[in-house]
Structures are given as structure tokens and as C-alpha cells.
Design an enzyme around this catalytic site. Structure first.
Site, PDB file in Angstrom:
ATOM      1  CE  LYS A 186      -3.912   0.159   0.124  1.00 33.62           C
ATOM      2  NZ  LYS A 186      -5.076   0.200  -0.628  1.00 33.62           N
ATOM      3  CG  HIS A 208     -10.580  -4.063  -3.042  1.00 33.57           C
ATOM      4  ND1 HIS A 208     -11.717  -3.519  -2.183  1.00 33.57           N
ATOM      5  CD2 HIS A 208      -9.664  -3.379  -2.891  1.00 33.57           C
ATOM      6  CE1 HIS A 208     -11.220  -2.614  -1.709  1.00 33.57           C
ATOM      7  NE2 HIS A 208     -10.132  -2.417  -1.972  1.00 33.57           N
TER       8      HIS A 208
END
Length: 396
Positions: A167, A296
Site C-alpha cells: 500500500k 479486493h
């Protein structure tokens, strides 16, 4: 069979660290709203949704579904989703569909995967989802690429995962690129690499970092720049597949994304794409246009994770390991506690419906924990160690 009640509860579970992202920090816990749909035959279906405390929003939808048959999902979708088509309603509808499918499976004595066409795999692999952490186990913060590479190695060894995703959009882009370079060096050519700056990088920055990473053989570069135009422009200039969970993230934007050639891989999400059945609709479109599909994660607990695993198990073209924040949770609200990773994968539940049940003692405990901590979405865009910081989007 009729739906006679809709019950909602909000719970929060501590994490083993604070997780940084480009718009703020998850402050040491995740929170979810748990939905229980009750039928006149006494069967209860479970659903789950994030995005803060959704109890009030779900209760507003209650009059629309009381008296409906939980097998009649098209009618429920028309009354819940199509009449007021907002993204938030897609999220809420997905939780209701999840609960209805749980009821259907319990009535039929079949796992949810059987209602979606039947599983083609008995377990679903997951990744090492890497966040820059504050207050990590043992103390301290992640500050260098070496810290994240060490963490990736740890997850590879303890969970058996064979792919990672960073991330990004938190540290300088070059330092984040170095995380992937170190992971490739340490874990070998067969270890899957991904990076996701959540659209925060400018096109020039995303292209520069993408070209630097081309030789690593990334599985994909997720949302490298802002919007459909940004992703399309980056895609023209680099040799890494472009993935997205942001543009498009609903059916309205899928056709423009395909026409603009903005994406190679779409990350499915039960809440963005109108429930498990909506995900199957999405996959059909992706198959038609030769787009890849991946999964996801939205910081889910065991109810939604079970729904994700059931859904993923029925999609032959979902060959990528799934995203999951799950390894950051310290506990779960389902009976038996946290689902177990085995060689980097979690088995598809085999019981009827979702195949999971609520642990009432843990529900009560984590309801109280939520009451103590509160809805963190008021603080989601704050950084406890940088009080004057605020999120910026559009370029670095």
C-alpha cells in the site's frame, strides 16, 4: 418464506499495528456493521459491511424488505439499490444479498459457493498485504524499505503466502519502489509483486516508478494515477499490467474504462459490485473483454471473508491470490476465531450458507469495544504522529 426482521450491530476489533495509507491512518482497529436477517421460519442470515457505523442506514432500508422472500433477490435489489442508486446503497445492498444467500444456503443445506455455480477450487490463496505501520508488534514504526521487506519475509514464513502488495503513496515513491526490489532480491523470481499508490501519484511519477519496476516482472500496478485518464495514460507508457479497485468501481464506469483502455485487471469487491452475484456479473464482462480479475479487500471480518472466499472459489479466471487485511486482526467474531492460513491459503467453508456462525460472547465483547473506541471515520484522515499533516491527492 418471508423476511420478518433486520437487526444491526456494530463491532470493532483491535489490530496488531496502526496502518498508514495515503489519506490517513487506520487507528489500531477495524470496525464493521453486522447484519442479521430473520425469516418467519426462524432462519437467520448474516451479512457484513464496512464504511463506518452503518446501522442507521441499514435500518432505513428495513421497511423496503420486510415481507419479501429472501430467494427473490431481483425484487430486493430493485427496492434497495435501483430505486436510489448511490455507491453507499450498493454497499448496503451487498450486505443484504450476502445475508439472503446465507439464508438460501441454510434452507437448501448447501454452501454459498453452490448457489454461485459451484467451487472450482477448495481453497483461496492470499497475499502478504504490506502497510507502513505505526506501533508495530515489538514497538517502533516502519521507516525504511528494509522494514517492509523484513515484514514480507516474516509473512511468507509464518503464513506461507507467495505474493505481496505494498500500500504505497505514504513514503517517497523511490523508497516504496525499493521495497519491491528488496522483496524480489530476497524471495526470488517466483514471488508475486504488486504495488498500489491508490491513485495519489502524478502520471510522470507513476511512469517513472513503473519503468523502474518493469524488470521485476510485477503481477500488476494498481491505480498508479488518478482516475480513468490517469491510469490510461500510465498504461500507454509502461510494460506492467494496470489493475484497479477505484476506476472503475461500479458498473456505470466499466464501459468507459474499457473504451479508454485504462485497465488490464479489475479487482472485484462484494460491496462495490453489488454483492456476490454482482461480482459474477462483473466477471462475465471481464471475460468478454479479456480483462483479468483479482479480489479486493475492504478490511473485512470473518462473515464477509467467508463470502469473498465462496465467491472467489467459483471464478475459474481468478488466478491471482486475493487481497486480505486479515492478518492484521487480533481476533474475529465468528465461532472458532480467526480463519487459519494453510500454505498461504484459506479453505472454502463447507457448511450451509456462509458456513460461519457468530460467537455471541465475542460479539458482546467487541460491541463494547466499539462503544469505547467509536466510529474512527471521523479520524480516518488524521495522522497521530503528524498532527499538522493532511492528505493530498494528485501528484508527488
Amino acid at each position: 418464506m418471508k423476511i420478518i426482521d433486520l437487526k444491526t450491530r456494530c463491532v470493532a476489533i483491535p489490530l496488531n499495528a496502526q496502518l498508514r495509507h495515503n489519506t490517513g491512518v487506520h487507528p489500531g482497529y477495524f470496525l464493521r456493521t453486522i447484519l442479521e436477517l430473520v425469516t418467519d421460519e426462524g432462519i437467520i442470515g448474516l451479512g457484513e459491511v464496512g464504511g463506518g457505523d452503518q446501522r442507521g442506514a441499514l435500518q432505513k432500508l428495513k421497511p423496503r424488505i420486510i415481507g419479501l422472500d429472501p430467494f427473490h433477490l431481483e425484487t430486493i435489489k430493485l427496492k434497495v439499490l435501483r430505486s436510489i442508486y448511490y455507491m453507499s446503497n450498493a454497499r448496503l445492498y451487498a450486505a443484504i444479498e450476502m445475508a439472503c444467500l446465507d439464508i438460501q444456503g441454510k434452507v437448501l443445506g448447501r454452501p454459498l459457493s453452490d448457489l454461485l455455480g459451484g467451487r472450482v477450487r477448495d481453497e483461496v490463496p492470499f497475499i502478504a498485504y504490506l502497510f507502513w505501520r505505526y506501533d508495530r508488534p515489538g514497538g517502533g514504526h516502519d521507516e525504511t524499505a528494509e522494514d517492509l521487506a523484513d515484514f514480507c519475509e516474516e509473512l511468507h514464513e509464518t503464513l506461507g503466502v507467495n505474493a505481496m502488495k505494498l500500500k504505497a503513496g505514504v513514503m517517497p515513491p523511490a523508497e516504496e519502489a525499493r521495497v519491491l526490489e528488496l522483496c524480489r532480491e530476497r524471495l526470488g523470481d517466483d514471488f508475486g509483486l504488486r504495488i498500489d499508490p491508490n491513485g495519489v501519484w502524478s502520471v510522470p511519477t507513476a511512469v517513472k516508478i513503473g519503468k523502474r519496476l518493469e524488470s521485476l516482472g510485477l503481477e500488476y500496478f494498481e491505480d498508479p494515477s488518478w482516475g480513468l485518464n490517469g491510469n490510461a495514460e500510465v498504461r500507454k507508457q509502461i510494460r506492467i499490467p494496470i489493475a484497479t479497485n477505484m476506476y472503475p468501481a461500479r458498473f456505470d464506469d466499466l464501459a468507459p474504462a474499457i473504451k479508454m483502455e485504462a485497465v488490464d485487471i479489475v479487482l472485484t469487491d462484494i460491496h462495490y459490485w453489488e454483492g456476490p452475484k454482482g461480482v459474477k456479473d462483473l466477471v462475465a464482462v471481464c471475460n468478454t473483454f479479456n480483462l483479468g480479475v483479482a479480489m479486493h479487500s475492504g478490511a473485512e471480518f470473518g462473515i464477509e471473508l467467508a463470502a469473498m472466499i465462496h465467491t472467489a472459489s467459483t471464478i475459474p479466471t481468478m488466478t491471482f491470490a486475493g487481497d486480505a487485511h486479515y492478518h492484521y486482526l487480533t481476533d474475529d467474531i465468528i465461532e472458532g476465531g480467526l480463519m487459519k492460513y494453510e500454505n498461504g491459503a484459506i479453505k472454502v467453508p463447507t457448511g450451509p450458507g456462509l458456513g460461519v456462525a457468530l460467537d455471541e460472547d465475542k460479539m458482546k465483547f467487541y460491541e463494547k469495544y466499539y462503544e469505547q473506541k467509536g466510529d474512527y471515520y471521523a479520524r480516518f484522515h488524521q495522522d497521530p504522529y503528524r498532527p499538522d499533516w493532511y492528505p493530498t491527492v494528485g501528484g508527488i
